[in-house]
Scaffold this motif. Structure first.
Motif, PDB file in Angstrom:
ATOM      1  N   GLY B  80       0.789  -1.223   0.000  1.00  0.00           N
ATOM      2  CA  GLY B  80       0.000   0.000   0.000  1.00  0.00           C
ATOM      3  C   GLY B  80       0.822   1.274   0.000  1.00  0.00           C
ATOM      4  O   GLY B  80       0.390   2.292   0.516  1.00  0.00           O
ATOM      5  N   HIS B  81       2.025   1.218  -0.605  1.00  0.00           N
ATOM      6  CA  HIS B  81       2.854   2.417  -0.539  1.00  0.00           C
ATOM      7  C   HIS B  81       2.270   3.576  -1.322  1.00  0.00           C
ATOM      8  O   HIS B  81       2.586   4.726  -1.046  1.00  0.00           O
ATOM      9  N   GLY B  82       1.428   3.272  -2.297  1.00  0.00           N
ATOM     10  CA  GLY B  82       0.761   4.339  -3.042  1.00  0.00           C
ATOM     11  C   GLY B  82      -0.045   5.242  -2.119  1.00  0.00           C
ATOM     12  O   GLY B  82      -0.177   6.448  -2.369  1.00  0.00           O
ATOM     13  N   ALA B  83      -0.573   4.683  -1.027  1.00  0.00           N
ATOM     14  CA  ALA B  83      -1.351   5.484  -0.082  1.00  0.00           C
ATOM     15  C   ALA B  83      -0.469   6.551   0.562  1.00  0.00           C
ATOM     16  O   ALA B  83      -0.889   7.688   0.765  1.00  0.00           O
ATOM     17  N   PHE B  84       0.781   6.206   0.865  1.00  0.00           N
ATOM     18  CA  PHE B  84       1.699   7.193   1.452  1.00  0.00           C
ATOM     19  C   PHE B  84       2.052   8.277   0.436  1.00  0.00           C
ATOM     20  O   PHE B  84       2.174   9.454   0.778  1.00  0.00           O
ATOM     21  N   VAL B  85       2.230   7.848  -0.823  1.00  0.00           N
ATOM     22  CA  VAL B  85       2.491   8.832  -1.876  1.00  0.00           C
ATOM     23  C   VAL B  85       1.319   9.808  -1.953  1.00  0.00           C
ATOM     24  O   VAL B  85       1.505  11.024  -2.089  1.00  0.00           O
ATOM     25  N   ALA B  86       0.113   9.293  -1.819  1.00  0.00           N
ATOM     26  CA  ALA B  86      -1.078  10.148  -1.861  1.00  0.00           C
ATOM     27  C   ALA B  86      -1.056  11.163  -0.725  1.00  0.00           C
ATOM     28  O   ALA B  86      -1.348  12.350  -0.931  1.00  0.00           O
ATOM     29  N   VAL B  87      -0.689  10.713   0.476  1.00  0.00           N
ATOM     30  CA  VAL B  87      -0.646  11.635   1.612  1.00  0.00           C
ATOM     31  C   VAL B  87       0.352  12.760   1.356  1.00  0.00           C
ATOM     32  O   VAL B  87       0.067  13.940   1.592  1.00  0.00           O
ATOM     33  N   GLY B  88       1.524  12.405   0.830  1.00  0.00           N
ATOM     34  CA  GLY B  88       2.529  13.422   0.518  1.00  0.00           C
ATOM     35  C   GLY B  88       2.031  14.398  -0.537  1.00  0.00           C
ATOM     36  O   GLY B  88       2.233  15.616  -0.423  1.00  0.00           O
ATOM     37  N   ALA B  89       1.351  13.876  -1.551  1.00  0.00           N
ATOM     38  CA  ALA B  89       0.864  14.728  -2.634  1.00  0.00           C
ATOM     39  C   ALA B  89      -0.195  15.699  -2.118  1.00  0.00           C
ATOM     40  O   ALA B  89      -0.169  16.898  -2.429  1.00  0.00           O
ATOM     41  N   TYR B  90      -1.127  15.201  -1.319  1.00  0.00           N
ATOM     42  CA  TYR B  90      -2.172  16.071  -0.792  1.00  0.00           C
ATOM     43  C   TYR B  90      -1.594  17.114   0.164  1.00  0.00           C
ATOM     44  O   TYR B  90      -2.023  18.276   0.158  1.00  0.00           O
ATOM     45  N   SER B  91      -0.617  16.699   0.988  1.00  0.00           N
ATOM     46  CA  SER B  91       0.020  17.673   1.892  1.00  0.00           C
ATOM     47  C   SER B  91       0.643  18.807   1.088  1.00  0.00           C
ATOM     48  O   SER B  91       0.453  19.986   1.386  1.00  0.00           O
ATOM     49  N   THR B  92       1.381  18.432   0.041  1.00  0.00           N
ATOM     50  CA  THR B  92       2.039  19.440  -0.783  1.00  0.00           C
ATOM     51  C   THR B  92       1.010  20.354  -1.452  1.00  0.00           C
ATOM     52  O   THR B  92       1.167  21.581  -1.469  1.00  0.00           O
ATOM     53  N   ALA B  93      -0.055  19.739  -1.983  1.00  0.00           N
ATOM     54  CA  ALA B  93      -1.081  20.533  -2.661  1.00  0.00           C
ATOM     55  C   ALA B  93      -1.678  21.557  -1.698  1.00  0.00           C
ATOM     56  O   ALA B  93      -1.807  22.743  -2.026  1.00  0.00           O
ATOM     57  N   THR B 114       4.004  12.642   6.218  1.00  0.00           N
ATOM     58  CA  THR B 114       3.820  11.254   5.785  1.00  0.00           C
ATOM     59  C   THR B 114       4.621  10.303   6.666  1.00  0.00           C
ATOM     60  O   THR B 114       4.150   9.211   6.993  1.00  0.00           O
ATOM     61  N   ALA B 115       5.837  10.716   7.032  1.00  0.00           N
ATOM     62  CA  ALA B 115       6.662   9.868   7.896  1.00  0.00           C
ATOM     63  C   ALA B 115       5.972   9.634   9.231  1.00  0.00           C
ATOM     64  O   ALA B 115       6.001   8.528   9.781  1.00  0.00           O
ATOM     65  N   ALA B 116       5.304  10.694   9.751  1.00  0.00           N
ATOM     66  CA  ALA B 116       4.596  10.544  11.023  1.00  0.00           C
ATOM     67  C   ALA B 116       3.475   9.516  10.879  1.00  0.00           C
ATOM     68  O   ALA B 116       3.300   8.633  11.733  1.00  0.00           O
ATOM     69  N   LEU B 117       2.729   9.612   9.768  1.00  0.00           N
ATOM     70  CA  LEU B 117       1.681   8.626   9.519  1.00  0.00           C
ATOM     71  C   LEU B 117       2.290   7.231   9.379  1.00  0.00           C
ATOM     72  O   LEU B 117       1.747   6.245   9.896  1.00  0.00           O
ATOM     73  N   GLY B 118       3.439   7.166   8.684  1.00  0.00           N
ATOM     74  CA  GLY B 118       4.111   5.888   8.501  1.00  0.00           C
ATOM     75  C   GLY B 118       4.517   5.268   9.827  1.00  0.00           C
ATOM     76  O   GLY B 118       4.391   4.058  10.022  1.00  0.00           O
ATOM     77  N   ALA B 119       4.987   6.103  10.761  1.00  0.00           N
ATOM     78  CA  ALA B 119       5.368   5.587  12.078  1.00  0.00           C
ATOM     79  C   ALA B 119       4.152   5.013  12.781  1.00  0.00           C
ATOM     80  O   ALA B 119       4.220   3.967  13.437  1.00  0.00           O
ATOM     81  N   LEU B 120       2.994   5.687  12.598  1.00  0.00           N
ATOM     82  CA  LEU B 120       1.747   5.209  13.199  1.00  0.00           C
ATOM     83  C   LEU B 120       1.377   3.842  12.630  1.00  0.00           C
ATOM     84  O   LEU B 120       1.048   2.903  13.380  1.00  0.00           O
ATOM     85  N   VAL B 121       1.436   3.743  11.282  1.00  0.00           N
ATOM     86  CA  VAL B 121       1.156   2.456  10.644  1.00  0.00           C
ATOM     87  C   VAL B 121       2.192   1.438  11.094  1.00  0.00           C
ATOM     88  O   VAL B 121       1.884   0.270  11.326  1.00  0.00           O
ATOM     89  N   GLY B 122       3.435   1.900  11.250  1.00  0.00           N
ATOM     90  CA  GLY B 122       4.506   1.009  11.665  1.00  0.00           C
ATOM     91  C   GLY B 122       4.265   0.386  13.024  1.00  0.00           C
ATOM     92  O   GLY B 122       4.633  -0.756  13.262  1.00  0.00           O
ATOM     93  N   VAL B 123       3.635   1.155  13.926  1.00  0.00           N
ATOM     94  CA  VAL B 123       3.335   0.614  15.257  1.00  0.00           C
ATOM     95  C   VAL B 123       2.419  -0.590  15.118  1.00  0.00           C
ATOM     96  O   VAL B 123       2.623  -1.642  15.748  1.00  0.00           O
ATOM     97  N   ALA B 124       1.394  -0.445  14.234  1.00  0.00           N
ATOM     98  CA  ALA B 124       0.518  -1.590  13.992  1.00  0.00           C
ATOM     99  C   ALA B 124       1.286  -2.685  13.257  1.00  0.00           C
ATOM    100  O   ALA B 124       1.157  -3.869  13.561  1.00  0.00           O
ATOM    101  N   ALA B 125       2.115  -2.254  12.282  1.00  0.00           N
ATOM    102  CA  ALA B 125       2.817  -3.226  11.442  1.00  0.00           C
ATOM    103  C   ALA B 125       3.790  -4.070  12.245  1.00  0.00           C
ATOM    104  O   ALA B 125       4.020  -5.230  11.926  1.00  0.00           O
ATOM    105  N   ALA B 126       4.366  -3.477  13.304  1.00  0.00           N
ATOM    106  CA  ALA B 126       5.344  -4.221  14.088  1.00  0.00           C
ATOM    107  C   ALA B 126       4.704  -5.442  14.745  1.00  0.00           C
ATOM    108  O   ALA B 126       5.396  -6.358  15.179  1.00  0.00           O
ATOM    109  N   ARG B 127       3.373  -5.443  14.839  1.00  0.00           N
ATOM    110  CA  ARG B 127       2.702  -6.607  15.423  1.00  0.00           C
ATOM    111  C   ARG B 127       2.212  -7.572  14.355  1.00  0.00           C
ATOM    112  O   ARG B 127       1.717  -8.638  14.671  1.00  0.00           O
ATOM    113  N   LEU B 128       2.287  -7.160  13.094  1.00  0.00           N
ATOM    114  CA  LEU B 128       1.770  -8.006  12.024  1.00  0.00           C
ATOM    115  C   LEU B 128       2.924  -8.688  11.308  1.00  0.00           C
ATOM    116  O   LEU B 128       3.996  -8.131  11.182  1.00  0.00           O
TER     117      LEU B 128
END
Lengths: 292, 354
Positions: B80-93, B114-128
């Motif tokens: 789902g890395h495209g989702a992170f690209v989307a967050v970066g694009a919308y932030s920039t816009a 986006t990195a902050a969001l990624g860290a949040l997802v990472g917290v969940a990901a570390a358990r998956l």
């Protein structure tokens, strides 16, 4: 209250279909420890074949039969050609291969059928039952969907518990080495497992097609919901897949009804994360079951 | 006796490598300067359309390099890395249109968000694990773009039409007729070189070593004192930051941030680029990004010359992505980079036989 009832009934109907997709994923996970990310693509292909039959004047039943048979063949071919080489490698490889198959199938379907969504006829009437003067959001076709899913589950339960084929399949999945020593052809059992799973997926595709549309990417969300349902149930447990599907169907129906249908996929992500945070092996997962 | 022998046959003094090869940092700096020079020469020799493609290659390579650190180095798969690209694009816009900050600041902030969001997802990901994580990130890729059309956010995010982005014009000091596309390629190229420099140092650092340890064997890594969850979250953080920066450049180059641009296909093309180039190799990420970016263009030209119907050639990239993922994983798990490495070893042995 009437709205709540309607949402619940609608949720149970869609949940039954998610349960069928989840069941297909669970069958494959149990036998090969692979999550089949191509499941949505495979059921898209079989549903397109069924659609072709219907659009050329074939009956609903003939189309269903075509979907089931094509699923049987597709599942077996996929296991033999693509899954066998990566079965014993890292889970990363299997994920990438099944994901690759998903988009390959989507691309091929787009080439052959084009991107325009097609509507698929339901098997039975879709006007809701009447109770007194209230029209429920629950139609004869919804009842048919639920009955078929229950029927599929019953057949699978009988096959796995009461037949020698089921016994051999279970032994191949749980102790492949011992099963091989006892003369079980493990490879063949895995192929049959994939074929059965693809059949279940094909049935789910035909059942869900009237309520979505048929297009190459129409079933992306179905795959996500099926996966979420399977994880809620614990990926290892067929009854868990069914319960997971029904629970998810109800939750997503409330989300769509009260918050808006745009956030349904995101809501399933939230449900998925919550369940995995609280119970990493799902509600019916074997590990948690043994610990109790 | 032995002494004379030694004099007759003196031990070759170990070759002292030049200073820039001695230190990892200097070596990476050397390659970075070389890369910048190459990108500069490339950009001034290309026409505007090719420069635009160069800029596109740059942001794809940035996102792919981030993904390759996540999947190749730390062993966590993301569909789902495209989702992170989307967050970066919308932030920039949003930042460019509403705040009018300088572009460098906008890109850095977009990457940070986006990195902050990624860290949040990472917290969940570390358990998956493995397929669980793949499924969760797949749900993210399928679900996140629909958020733009959610009725509560439609005002801010522009619904299905998305947001128009006005790219920053090249500075006047470059001359009035300086092409915008070349300026965009410069920004993209500079970002790519900086990201690759930082990631290359990360890969060689103790943190990178910990990531490899975690990928190989989590239990062993934990026993040797590596904080497994923290390492995995860090990998997600870094990788999402790269995707966010790529998203910012995406918005700037394509003048648009819209849900239709960040479908599953984008996540898929990133994964394809990473696998094709050679999972875990930064150089491979660049080769992969070049091919994946140019592929739709080639298939378009091919279709036009062969008079194929639209629905066929529109799906050629999708079919090729699928075939590449399956064939490369099954037959050439090392991707292009392993071929390049083999060729390098082969050539060196020809030039300097021991």
């Amino acid at each position: 209250m009437g709205r709540f009832l309607d949402l619940t009934l609608a949720g149970i109907t869609s949940g039954a279909v998610y349960a069928a997709v989840a069941l297909a994923l669970v069958l494959i996970w149990r036998s090969t420890r692979i999550v089949n990310f191509a499941q949505g693509g495979m059921l898209m292909v079989t549903t397109f074949l069924a659609y072709t039959v219907v659009s050329h004047g074939g009956s609903y039943w003939l189309a269903l039969l075509v979907a089931v048979l094509s699923g049987l063949i597709l599942g077996a071919v996929v296991e033999r050609l693509l899954i066998r080489p990566v079965e014993n490698r890292s889970p990363l490889d299997a994920v990438v291969v099944t994901f690759g198959l998903l988009v390959l199938l989507q691309g091929l379907a787009g080439m052959i059928f084009g991107g325009t969504p097609r509507s698929y006829p339901p098997g039975f009437a879709i006007t809701g039952f009447r109770v007194g003067d209230h029209q429920l959001l629950f139609s004869p076709n919804d009842l048919w969907v639920i009955l078929v899913v229950l029927g599929v589950m019953a057949v699978l339960a009988v096959v796995f518990r009461r037949t020698s084929l089921g016994l051999r399949m279970r032994s191949a999945a749980f102790a492949p080495e011992v099963a091989r020593l006892l003369g079980v052809r493990v490879g063949r059992m895995l192929t049959i497992g994939w074929a059965l799973a693809a059949v279940v997926g094909a049935v789910a595709g035909v059942l869900i097609a009237p309520s979505t549309f048929v297009s190459p990417s129409a079933f992306d969300a179905t795959l996500v919901f099926g996966f979420t349902a399977a994880v809620i149930g614990g990926l290892d447990s067929p009854p868990g897949a069914v319960v997971g599907g029904l629970v998810l169907g109800a939750v997503l129906s409330y989300v769509a009804g009260y918050l808006g249908s745009d956030v349904v996929t995101l809501a399933s992500l939230v449900v998925l994360i919550l369940v995995l945070m609280v119970r990493p092996s799902g509600l019916f997962g074997t590990k948690a079951g043994r610990r109790v | 006796m032995t002494a004379t022998k030694e004099r007759e046959n003196p031990v070759k003094a170990p070759k002292v490598p030049p200073a820039w090869r001695e230190s990892t940092l200097l070596r990476h700096l050397f390659w970075s300067v070389l890369g910048l020079l190459a990108l500069y020469l490339l950009s001034i020799s290309l026409d505007p359309f090719r420069n635009l493609q160069l800029a596109q290659i740059c942001y794809m390579a940035i996102a792919t390099a981030g993904l390759t650190v996540l999947s190749g180095l730390s062993g966590q798969i993301s569909l789902g890395h495209g989702a992170f690209v989307a967050v970066g694009a919308y932030s920039t816009a949003l930042l460019l249109e509403h705040e009018q900050w300088p572009i460098a600041l906008v890109l850095v902030v977009s990457a940070a968000i986006t990195a902050a969001l990624g860290a949040l997802v990472g917290v969940a990901a570390a358990r998956l694990r493995g397929p669980y994580l793949a499924g969760a990130t797949l749900a993210l890729a399928v679900g996140l773009p629909s958020l733009a059309d959610y009725h509560g956010l439609r005002e801010v995010l522009g619904g299905a039409n998305g947001l128009i982005v006005t790219p920053p014009p090249p500075p006047l000091s470059l001359g009035e007729s300086f092409p915008l596309e070349r300026w965009q390629a410069w920004i993209g190229g500079l970002c790519l070189v900086i990201v690759l420099f930082l990631l290359a140092n990360l890969v060689r650092s103790p943190v990178g070593r910990n990531m490899r340890l975690v990928r190989e064997d989590e239990d062993a890594a934990a026993l040797s004192g590596v904080h497994v969850a923290r390492t995995q979250i860090l990998a997600f953080w870094v990788s999402a930051g790269c995707a966010g920066l790529a998203g910012g450049l995406f918005a700037m180059v394509n003048n648009l941030a819209s849900p239709g641009a960040f479908t599953l296909t984008l996540s898929l093309s990133l994964l394809t680029a990473a696998v094709l180039g050679g999972m875990g190799s930064l150089a491979g990420a660049v080769y992969g990004a070049v091919i994946v970016t140019l592929l739709p263009n080639w298939s378009n030209n091919l279709a036009q010359s062969a008079n194929l119907p639209q629905e066929v050639y529109a799906n050629v990239p999708l079919v090729l992505y699928g075939v590449v993922l399956i064939v490369v994983i099954m037959l050439f798990p090392g991707g292009i980079q392993s071929g390049v490495r083999w060729a390098g070893v082969f050539l060196r042995s020809k030039i300097r036989p021991e």
